[in-house]
Write an enzyme that holds these catalytic residues in place. Sequence first.
Site, PDB file in Angstrom:
ATOM      1  CB  CYS A 116      -0.943  -0.002   1.191  1.00 28.41           C
ATOM      2  SG  CYS A 116      -0.122  -0.187   2.790  1.00 28.41           S
ATOM      3  CG  HIS A 164      -4.279   0.792   4.280  1.00 25.24           C
ATOM      4  ND1 HIS A 164      -3.909   0.037   3.185  1.00 25.24           N
ATOM      5  CD2 HIS A 164      -5.250   1.646   3.825  1.00 25.24           C
ATOM      6  CE1 HIS A 164      -4.611   0.394   2.129  1.00 25.24           C
ATOM      7  NE2 HIS A 164      -5.422   1.371   2.490  1.00 25.24           N
ATOM      8  CG  ASN A 181      -8.123   3.010   0.568  1.00 21.72           C
ATOM      9  OD1 ASN A 181      -7.328   2.076   0.435  1.00 21.72           O
ATOM     10  ND2 ASN A 181      -8.708   3.276   1.724  1.00 21.72           N
TER      11      ASN A 181
END
Length: 336
Positions: free
Chosen positions: A23, A132, A147
């Site tokens: 991520c 994250h 995202n």
Amino acid sequence: MEEAAAASNGGLLYHEVQEGKLCAVHCVNTTLQGPFFSEFDLSALAVDLDQRERQVMSEGAAGAATTAAGDFLAEGEGSHNVSLGGDFSIQVLQKALEVWDLQVIPLDSPDAGSCLFDPELETAFICHLQDHWFCIRKVNGEWYNFNSLYPAPEHLSKFYLSAFIDTLKGSGWSIFAVRGNFPKECPMATEGSNGFGQWLTPDDARRITSSCNQVQTPTQQAGVSLVADQSEEMSEMDMIAAQQEEADLNAAIAASLMDTGGPFANYAAHEESRSQDAFAIESTSGEMSKDGNLEEQGANKSETSEPNSDNIESASGSNPKQNTPSLEGKESIKED
């Protein structure tokens, strides 16, 4: 504050879908709006930062031994900037963005200025919680949530942007403003540099987001209608069986309470007696209704065939009360 121009890329949006635990890579690339970095690039930056940190800590420990420096060096060759799961530190993301002369400023820092009150004046935010990372980016004058857990960028209105950032802060997210001269164009030939990047038009992104938000609605409606149909189709025999099961369950609970004794024993016996009496009354009332129907049928039959009534009585036997319980007998059962 220097206002950065949004990347154009022919009006396209660059989005990366989550791959493993990369991520941080997705966050950096969507901030730059192009596949500029790979996991190997960020890993190299993490190794370089680790070496510099160990050098600084060792020099400090040589001059004056400190507990913090000893603990830091005692951890061996383990990295302080990337975890075994692939989560990179903010220092790594900061170094990656500094390659493009971009600054990363914590939102609660005095240097952040008025971006808390006017976030729409910024160009990009990076957000982090636990393991994250994701990016909120303005592209061609419109804000999007990039995202990597989403299949496409999610459009954010200017009003919702402020509320969304406030919600993230209230939930414990660390938010950083990114300022500087962002890349204006990314060569489309670099799209094949990784397997998780994609170029989307704003309409495509909106259509994908809308379809994903509605994918569970028909299933939920079908489930509700199925339950309603099943409840309507429940027969009277099913309801009687359910009442019988409930009576048996109450009796079993009462019996278990009686076995344990104590202050609940008398209450359990009373509940068991009530359950048995209720079931006996229901059974008796059912038999009485059946007997009433039989008597009415017999009366109707006797009225239509009065000349043969004597023969019917002789054929039924000397004591017809043996076949049909009397009302007095039912009352005695009820009293028992």
